[in-house]
Write a protein that holds these residues in place. Structure first.
Motif, PDB file in Angstrom:
ATOM      1  N   UNK A  69       0.835  -1.222   0.000  1.00 15.15           N
ATOM      2  CA  UNK A  69       0.000   0.000   0.000  1.00 15.15           C
ATOM      3  C   UNK A  69       0.857   1.255   0.000  1.00 15.15           C
ATOM      4  N   UNK A  70       1.921   1.250   0.799  1.00 14.19           N
ATOM      5  CA  UNK A  70       2.810   2.415   0.873  1.00 14.19           C
ATOM      6  C   UNK A  70       3.454   2.689  -0.485  1.00 14.19           C
ATOM      7  N   UNK A  71       3.910   1.641  -1.159  1.00 15.23           N
ATOM      8  CA  UNK A  71       4.521   1.814  -2.480  1.00 15.23           C
ATOM      9  C   UNK A  71       3.492   2.289  -3.502  1.00 15.23           C
ATOM     10  N   UNK A  72       2.273   1.784  -3.407  1.00 14.80           N
ATOM     11  CA  UNK A  72       1.202   2.225  -4.318  1.00 14.80           C
ATOM     12  C   UNK A  72       0.928   3.720  -4.148  1.00 14.80           C
ATOM     13  N   UNK A  73       0.876   4.177  -2.913  1.00 12.38           N
ATOM     14  CA  UNK A  73       0.586   5.585  -2.641  1.00 12.38           C
ATOM     15  C   UNK A  73       1.695   6.507  -3.132  1.00 12.38           C
ATOM     16  N   UNK A  74       2.948   6.133  -2.898  1.00 13.97           N
ATOM     17  CA  UNK A  74       4.073   6.997  -3.248  1.00 13.97           C
ATOM     18  C   UNK A  74       4.619   6.765  -4.655  1.00 13.97           C
ATOM     19  N   UNK A  75       4.180   5.689  -5.299  1.00  8.98           N
ATOM     20  CA  UNK A  75       4.712   5.362  -6.613  1.00  8.98           C
ATOM     21  C   UNK A  75       3.841   5.813  -7.770  1.00  8.98           C
ATOM     22  N   UNK A  76       2.784   6.528  -7.468  1.00  2.28           N
ATOM     23  CA  UNK A  76       1.849   6.970  -8.520  1.00  2.28           C
ATOM     24  C   UNK A  76       2.603   7.604  -9.685  1.00  2.28           C
ATOM     25  N   UNK A  77       2.257   7.182 -10.878  1.00  2.00           N
ATOM     26  CA  UNK A  77       2.879   7.728 -12.079  1.00  2.00           C
ATOM     27  C   UNK A  77       4.144   7.008 -12.509  1.00  2.00           C
ATOM     28  N   UNK A  78       4.721   6.163 -11.643  1.00  2.00           N
ATOM     29  CA  UNK A  78       5.942   5.437 -12.008  1.00  2.00           C
ATOM     30  C   UNK A  78       5.741   3.929 -12.017  1.00  2.00           C
ATOM     31  N   UNK A  79       4.596   3.455 -11.548  1.00  2.00           N
ATOM     32  CA  UNK A  79       4.331   2.015 -11.488  1.00  2.00           C
ATOM     33  C   UNK A  79       3.829   1.536 -12.849  1.00  2.00           C
ATOM     34  N   UNK A  80       4.587   0.630 -13.449  1.00  2.00           N
ATOM     35  CA  UNK A  80       4.168   0.022 -14.713  1.00  2.00           C
ATOM     36  C   UNK A  80       3.229  -1.154 -14.434  1.00  2.00           C
ATOM     37  N   UNK A  81       3.628  -2.021 -13.530  1.00  2.00           N
ATOM     38  CA  UNK A  81       2.830  -3.180 -13.123  1.00  2.00           C
ATOM     39  C   UNK A  81       3.175  -3.505 -11.674  1.00  2.00           C
ATOM     40  N   UNK A  82       2.202  -4.085 -10.982  1.00  2.00           N
ATOM     41  CA  UNK A  82       2.433  -4.507  -9.608  1.00  2.00           C
ATOM     42  C   UNK A  82       1.612  -5.743  -9.323  1.00  2.00           C
ATOM     43  N   UNK A  83       2.128  -6.554  -8.411  1.00  2.00           N
ATOM     44  CA  UNK A  83       1.464  -7.796  -8.025  1.00  2.00           C
ATOM     45  C   UNK A  83       1.560  -7.948  -6.518  1.00  2.00           C
ATOM     46  N   UNK A  84       0.470  -8.388  -5.931  1.00  2.00           N
ATOM     47  CA  UNK A  84       0.446  -8.777  -4.527  1.00  2.00           C
ATOM     48  C   UNK A  84      -0.177 -10.168  -4.485  1.00  2.00           C
ATOM     49  N   UNK A  85       0.588 -11.153  -4.037  1.00  2.00           N
ATOM     50  CA  UNK A  85       0.091 -12.524  -3.970  1.00  2.00           C
ATOM     51  C   UNK A  85       0.146 -12.968  -2.509  1.00  2.00           C
ATOM     52  N   UNK A  86      -1.002 -12.996  -1.824  1.00  2.00           N
ATOM     53  CA  UNK A  86      -1.006 -13.372  -0.413  1.00  2.00           C
ATOM     54  C   UNK A  86      -0.709 -14.847  -0.147  1.00  2.00           C
ATOM     55  N   UNK A  87      -1.010 -15.741  -1.050  1.00  2.00           N
ATOM     56  CA  UNK A  87      -0.766 -17.172  -0.865  1.00  2.00           C
ATOM     57  C   UNK A  87       0.042 -17.724  -2.012  1.00  2.00           C
ATOM     58  N   UNK A  88       1.246 -17.222  -2.201  1.00  2.00           N
ATOM     59  CA  UNK A  88       2.070 -17.594  -3.354  1.00  2.00           C
ATOM     60  C   UNK A  88       2.416 -19.085  -3.318  1.00  2.00           C
ATOM     61  N   UNK A  89       2.433 -19.724  -4.501  1.00  2.00           N
ATOM     62  CA  UNK A  89       2.750 -21.152  -4.626  1.00  2.00           C
ATOM     63  C   UNK A  89       4.229 -21.363  -4.317  1.00  2.00           C
ATOM     64  N   UNK A  90       4.521 -22.323  -3.437  1.00  2.00           N
ATOM     65  CA  UNK A  90       5.900 -22.528  -2.991  1.00  2.00           C
ATOM     66  C   UNK A  90       6.837 -22.978  -4.101  1.00  2.00           C
TER      67      UNK A  90
END
Length: 193
Positions: A69-90
């Motif tokens: 969330x912090x990166x989303x708020x401060x990265x506006x205009x520079x984020x090309x793509x982002x991913x958040x995976x809460x249960x990533x496959x091991x």
């Protein structure tokens, strides 16, 4: 596999956050922000092909979400793509090293292989996670960004019908994420392929 990625996808490190920025300077600034915001571990923060900067961090779900969330708020205009995976496959964990090692390869090809190509690194990570969760396949190769113009690809292997299911799940994911490039399935691949 580095010590930083060893536990990804386990109860100890169930969540993953990943960003692609169009600015190296902002990527470095946001790396500092992410690491200070919550108790997460930085796995990678570096420039990749085509002048992008990538940031990969892991930790418990609440911490990764807070830093994300912090990166989303401060990265506006520079984020090309982002991913958040809460249960990533091991099974994805060993392949995340391919951000700094040109290509990660682990398992030999089986009955069939599916090759999934993404226009973004974030898309490949998300699609690989989905493919592994949707079908009984093994991730056998991944390349994230370095030397291929900022694109990424991964290869899954297994029984023909399972590979086809994984490839379809990955294709749907990439199209929804606006990162689709190409998906191909090879039955009975040659050893050199």
């Amino acid at each position: 596999m580095s010590a930083s990625t060893r536990d990804i996808g386990t109860r100890r490190v169930p969540a993953l956050g990943f960003f692609e920025f169009d600015s190296i300077a902002r990527g470095l600034f946001l790396t500092d922000t992410v690491l200070k915001k919550a108790p997460v571990r930085g796995v990678a923060s570096q420039p990749v092909s085509s002048g992008k900067h990538v940031l990969l961090f892991v930790g418990d779900v609440a911490s990764v979400e807070e830093s994300h969330r912090a990166a989303m708020e401060l990265g506006a205009g520079t984020i090309l793509k982002q991913v958040l995976i809460p249960g990533v496959h091991e099974e994805l964990a060993p392949f995340l090293d391919s951000i700094w090692n040109l290509e990660a390869t682990r398992a030999p090809a089986q009955e069939a292989v599916g090759i999934i190509e993404s226009t973004t690194l974030a898309g490949a990570i998300l699609a690989a996670d989905q493919a592994l969760k949707m079908a009984r396949v093994t991730l056998c190769r991944m390349r994230l960004g370095q030397g291929i113009g900022g694109k990424a690809y991964f290869v899954v292997t297994g029984r023909q019908e399972e590979v086809e299911a994984a490839a379809e799940a990955a294709q749907i994911c990439l199209k929804q994420f606006e990162s689709f490039c190409r998906v191909d399935v090879i039955a009975r691949p040659q050893d050199e392929a």
